[in-house]
Enzyme design. Structure first.
Site, PDB file in Angstrom:
ATOM      1  CB  SER A  64      -0.851   0.011   1.279  1.00 21.42           C
ATOM      2  OG  SER A  64      -1.422   1.291   1.490  1.00 21.42           O
TER       3      SER A  64
ATOM      4  CE1 TYR B 257      -4.416  -2.015   4.832  1.00 24.35           C
ATOM      5  CE2 TYR B 257      -3.490   0.162   4.441  1.00 24.35           C
ATOM      6  CZ  TYR B 257      -4.028  -1.013   3.959  1.00 24.35           C
ATOM      7  OH  TYR B 257      -4.166  -1.201   2.591  1.00 24.35           O
TER       8      TYR B 257
END
Ligand code: NAD
Length: 266
Positions: A149, A162
């Site tokens: 990401s 995350y």
């Protein structure tokens, strides 16, 4: 004029974790379009079975569902073993499954923090480990692409697990790449920016929020799942035969310090 998709992956066998929706679905469909047999993984078998008929038919045989939670060691071993057995081997692993949980960092529960790491870090490690076991034993020059990401490098406040997980992926990919390069095994990552998938249900159906997100992206729009699938296929293809240990950011410019687009004062 419609063009026929190339058959770059004819004869190849691919395992896609979290392949039943979003980016994983686009990756599964794209590999099948280009001739690969696909083993789709996800937690719910019914969802995988529903996707199978939508994958382009390939001459080598049917695509398969390998249900299993990637954070569960036994489930991963069984899913990967099933793929090797039913497809006669695997050439490519795509670790795409991932989750996020929102919480201010001062209030995050240990359970939520560990849950995200168990899917995004441990889940990737387990899939890679199980595939490597087979490849090392068989001398297969396999290929791995992990879904990271932009939050591998951009902090994501209130999503600590995350951020931690995607930061970890960058170094895990580099570690595997170095450890297995001499065996001909390549390992890379794609790092999407904001992509229109169910993980972003909080804003993709709300025109105001969608506009707000778009305005923060230098290219002024979020990406589509196919815009991640195509670079994933590139990294897994022979066109990328000398690339390993890299993270390819695919983000419409989000990692370019977008706030510097305009001159603030001088
Ligand atoms: P999504 O929520 O639409 O899909 C995630 C998939 O992973 C689903 O199929 C889900 O069932 C599966 N999954 C979740 N937990 C699992 C588990 N324990 N075991 C097996 N499968 C599991 O999200 P997406 O946007 O398609 O995300 C795919 C990947 O891309 C994730 O790793 C995510 O972090 C990454 N990513 C997405 C974006 C984005 O904006 N959509 C941005 C950057 C990175």
């Amino acid at each position: 004029m419609t063009s026929t998709p190339s058959q770059r992956f004819a004869g190849k066998r691919v395992f896609v974790s979290g392949g039943s929706q979003g980016i994983g679905e686009a990756i599964s469909l794209a590999f099948a379009r280009e001739g690969a047999r696909v083993a789709i993984n996800g937690r719910k078998k019914e969802k995988l079975d529903a996707l199978l008929p939508r994958l382009a038919k390939v001459a080598a045989g049917p695509h398969i569902a390998c249900a299993g939670d990637v954070s569960d060691e036994t489930a991963v071993t069984e899913a990967i073993d099933k793929a090797f057995q039913d497809l006669g081997g695997l050439d490519i692993l795509v670790c795409n499954a991932g989750i996020q949980i929102k919480s201010p960092s001062e209030a995050i529960s240990l359970a939520d923090f560990e849950k995200v790491l168990s899917v995004n870090v441990t889940g990737v490690m387990l899939c890679v480990r199980e595939v490597l076991k087979h490849w090392v034993r068989n001398g297969t020059k396999g290929n791995i692409v992990v879904d990271s990401s932009v939050h591998q490098i951009i902090p994501k406040p209130a999503f600590l697990g995350y951020s931690a997980s995607k930061g970890a992926i960058g170094n895990m990919v580099r570690t595997w790449a170095l450890e297995y390069a001499s065996r001909g095994i390549r390992v890379n990552a794609v790092a999407p920016g904001a992509i229109v998938t169910p993980i972003n249900d909080s804003w993709i159906h709300d025109p105001e929020k969608y506009k707000a997100v778009s305005e923060h992206i230098p290219m002024r729009r979020p990406g589509q799942p196919d815009e991640i699938a195509e670079p994933t296929l590139f990294l897994a293809s022979d066109q990328a035969s000398y690339i390993t240990g890299q993270t390819l950011f695919i983000d419409g410019g989000m990692t370019l310090y977008a706030d510097f687009e305009k001159n603030w004062a001088s």
